[in-house]
Design an enzyme around this catalytic site. Structure first.
Site, PDB file in Angstrom:
ATOM      1  N   ASN A  17       0.827  -1.221  -0.057  1.00 53.39           N
ATOM      2  CA  ASN A  17       0.007  -0.122   0.018  1.00 53.39           C
ATOM      3  C   ASN A  17       0.827   1.057   0.037  1.00 53.39           C
ATOM      4  OD1 ASN A  17      -2.172  -1.533   0.217  1.00 53.39           O
ATOM      5  ND2 ASN A  17      -3.030  -0.718   2.368  1.00 53.39           N
TER       6      ASN A  17
HETATM    7 CA    CA Z   1      -7.246  -2.311   3.835  1.00 57.12          CA
END
Ligand code: CA
Ligand code: CTP
Length: 224
Positions: free
Chosen positions: A34
């Protein structure tokens, strides 16, 4: 009472913070992750140490110096982050700022895969454990359990849902449609079991200081 505000309101407390992304290895050169700079989590760790807490900072791969007075544990994957979090218990407060990857390759290849192997069938994914939700159910659950949620839709609605689903006390939500990811400022919504409040756009260090002050207050209100 009329006691002046202590400059070290978290003295004697242990605060556990996660920050940064996790990297889920596909092979020695590729990973799933991420987007996260780690800045907000590191700022919270720094502010908590300044407020007198013992701070354990479990960090994914980031390019940031360790804040003064903070014990830092570096990890790569979500599984490593979870193990480090559990090993750091007990804690009075846990603040899960990390942008944990939701999925990992079932097995990391030992050697670099040819790009022809990077297909839907070639990379089998398994869901990662939810570190925050598992902490919400843990026998040593920290008294104050705080999650973060980066959203592009309605941040307050998403945060309220996550608060319940993960058994957290607070979710700090922000709208990351703009330049927040990796930026130096943040506009957050503090969603608690009592409701939600929206804060002004502030430097991440100031968001951290105000959150830490609220944490100290919350611990005091609930007694020792
Ligand atoms: Ca997540
Ligand atoms: N979190 C966690 N472990 C995970 C995923 C998320 O501990 N495997 C924590 C994050 O550190 C954060 C909070 O949960 O404090 C919210 O993360 P978020 O990604 O917004 O939640 P998800 O449940 O993964 O929802 P989404 O589908 O929006 O990704």
């Amino acid at each position: 009472d009329f006691a002046p505000a202590s400059p070290r309101p978290l003295h004697g407390r242990h605060l556990l913070v996660t920050a940064g992304p996790t990297h889920e290895a596909i092979d020695p050169v590729r990973y799933i992750a991420n987007r996260s700079s780690g800045r907000q989590g590191f700022a919270i760790a720094a502010a908590a140490a300044e407020a007198g807490a013992r701070v354990t900072l479990v960090s994914g791969p980031v390019a940031l110096p360790t804040p003064v007075g903070v014990d830092r544990i570096d990890v790569e994957s979500a599984a490593e982050m979870q193990a480090a979090v559990i090993a750091a218990l007990p804690a009075d407060v846990a603040v899960m700022v990390a942008a944990v990857a939701d999925w990992r390759p079932v097995a990391a290849a030992g050697r670099k895969l040819p790009k022809s192997a990077l297909t839907d069938e070639g990379i089998r994914l398994a869901p990662n454990a939810d570190i925050l939700a598992d902490l919400g159910r843990h026998p040593q659950r920290p008294r104050l359990l705080v999650g973060f949620a980066a959203e592009t839709g309605d941040p307050r609605a998403s945060a309220a849902e996550k608060l319940v689903r993960k058994g957290a006390d607070w979710i700090v939500a922000n709208d990351v449609s703009g330049d927040v990811m990796g930026g130096t400022a943040n506009q957050i919504h503090l969603v608690t079991t009592d409701g939600a409040e929206s804060w002004p756009h502030l430097p991440k260090e100031e968001v951290a200081r105000r959150l830490v002050a609220r944490m100290a207050q919350a611990l005091q209100n609930h007694g020792n």
